[in-house]
Scaffold this motif. Structure first.
Motif, PDB file in Angstrom:
ATOM      1  N   LYS A   1       0.835  -1.205   0.000  1.00 11.32           N
ATOM      2  CA  LYS A   1       0.000   0.000   0.000  1.00 11.32           C
ATOM      3  C   LYS A   1       0.870   1.256   0.000  1.00 11.32           C
ATOM      4  O   LYS A   1       0.563   2.235  -0.694  1.00 11.32           O
TER       5      LYS A   1
ATOM      6  N   GLN B   1       2.162   1.743  -3.429  1.00 10.03           N
ATOM      7  CA  GLN B   1       1.087   2.225  -4.299  1.00 10.03           C
ATOM      8  C   GLN B   1       0.801   3.701  -4.051  1.00 10.03           C
ATOM      9  O   GLN B   1       0.600   4.477  -4.991  1.00 10.03           O
TER      10      GLN B   1
ATOM     11  N   ILE C   1      -5.041  -2.478  -0.260  1.00  3.54           N
ATOM     12  CA  ILE C   1      -4.489  -2.007  -1.524  1.00  3.54           C
ATOM     13  C   ILE C   1      -5.577  -2.092  -2.587  1.00  3.54           C
ATOM     14  O   ILE C   1      -6.476  -2.909  -2.500  1.00  3.54           O
ATOM     15  N   SER C   2      -5.456  -1.233  -3.585  1.00  8.47           N
ATOM     16  CA  SER C   2      -6.564  -1.043  -4.515  1.00  8.47           C
ATOM     17  C   SER C   2      -6.208  -1.461  -5.937  1.00  8.47           C
ATOM     18  O   SER C   2      -5.070  -1.325  -6.378  1.00  8.47           O
TER      19      SER C   2
ATOM     20  N   ALA D   1      -4.528  -4.849  -7.654  1.00  4.39           N
ATOM     21  CA  ALA D   1      -3.433  -3.890  -7.502  1.00  4.39           C
ATOM     22  C   ALA D   1      -2.286  -4.204  -8.458  1.00  4.39           C
ATOM     23  O   ALA D   1      -1.671  -3.295  -9.026  1.00  4.39           O
TER      24      ALA D   1
ATOM     25  N   SER E   1      -3.298  -3.141 -11.903  1.00  2.37           N
ATOM     26  CA  SER E   1      -3.317  -1.684 -12.015  1.00  2.37           C
ATOM     27  C   SER E   1      -1.906  -1.126 -12.167  1.00  2.37           C
ATOM     28  O   SER E   1      -1.686  -0.154 -12.905  1.00  2.37           O
TER      29      SER E   1
END
Length: 284
Positions: A143, A146, A173-174, A203, A206
């Motif tokens: 995270k 990110q 986390i995304s 994630a 991405s």
């Protein structure tokens, strides 16, 4: 062994309770006792023991119901639970484990057997807890990485004086992200991407998309938003299939990409499954 570890003993026989309390206390455990299942549940919920030893045949609430209630409590779903009973048949053993117990010892018991079973169960929980902590630390570090990659708030403020941002990942986390790129022709690319996956897989995808956006925009300084997305889409598709042609791709990336020209006061838009909404004077 850890003197801080708490063990709850639930048994309606005073002699058994006293014997277990003596054995376990001498071995360094903090022991609490209960005279029946109902009292045992109340004690367990109040103090959350590290391990529970429970008889089966008890008044008010038997051991099977105690095990069921313990497993229904989110704080004790992984608490080691040992049955200690005079019921010694194979069916009794299977019923005990089926009720949620981790182990089943038969009365009369040997001290060494009991202490070994307790130590093994507590060590296993510690190992699982340490592994969970290591995983959580890794996710938190991911995270942080990110967060560092995403555009800084100051960069957004520099490009868009009047703006707001809502970014709330569902997980730590995304799979979603936003991207900002200032171009040499004095226009600015800005993208908002929504990964169909979540958590770690989302994630990772991405970050691949984020990297490809940077790479393509750097190599093609005059590329349009539509051609940029087409190029990135092809690169991601090739990347995903490079060495795993037989594995289907389950996740994808929806993205809205705009090129802003502050001098011309124009916006060029391209979207992959994401529309553009323009609101002027509070009208859509």
């Amino acid at each position: 062994m850890n003197s801080k570890q708490k063990i709850l003993v639930i048994d309606d026989e005073e002699g058994i309770r006293d014997t277990l309390e003596t054995i376990l206390s001498l071995d360094g455990y903090d022991v609490t006792t209960a005279i029946n299942g109902e009292e045992g549940i109340k004690s367990a919920e109040a103090h959350i023991p590290d391990l529970i030893i429970c008889d089966i045949m008890m008044p008010i609430m038997d051991g099977y119901e105690v095990a069921k209630r313990v497993r229904e409590n989110k704080e004790m779903v992984a608490t080691p639970f040992l049955f200690l009973s005079a019921k010694a048949s194979h069916l009794d053993f299977r019923k005990g484990l089926g009720a949620g117990a981790d182990d089943y010892l038969i009365k009369p018991f040997r001290n060494e057997e009991l202490l070994a079973a307790i130590e093994m169960r507590l060590k296993r929980v510690k190992s699982l807890t340490d592994g969970q902590k290591s995983l959580e630390d890794s996710i938190n570090n991911a995270k942080h990485i990110q967060d560092v990659i995403l555009p800084m708030d100051s960069a957004l403020e520099n490009q868009f004086k009047d703006h707001f941002k809502i970014y709330r990942p569902r997980d730590v986390i995304s799979g979603d992200f936003y991207w900002l790129k200032e171009r040499e022709n004095e226009t600015t690319f800005f993208a908002v991407a929504d990964c169909t996956g979540h958590g770690v897989p989302g994630a990772m995808l991405s970050m691949v998309c984020y990297d490809k956006l940077n790479a393509v925009s750097a190599e093609n300084r005059s590329i349009s938003p539509g051609k940029l997305l087409t190029k990135v889409n092809g690169m991601i598709y090739d990347f995903m299939l490079a060495n795993q042609k037989d594995i289907p791709i389950k996740d994808g990336m929806d993205i809205a990409l705009c090129e802003f020209d502050s001098d011309k006061k124009s916006v060029v838009f391209s979207g992959a499954a994401r529309p553009l909404y323009i609101i002027t004077d509070q009208e859509l």
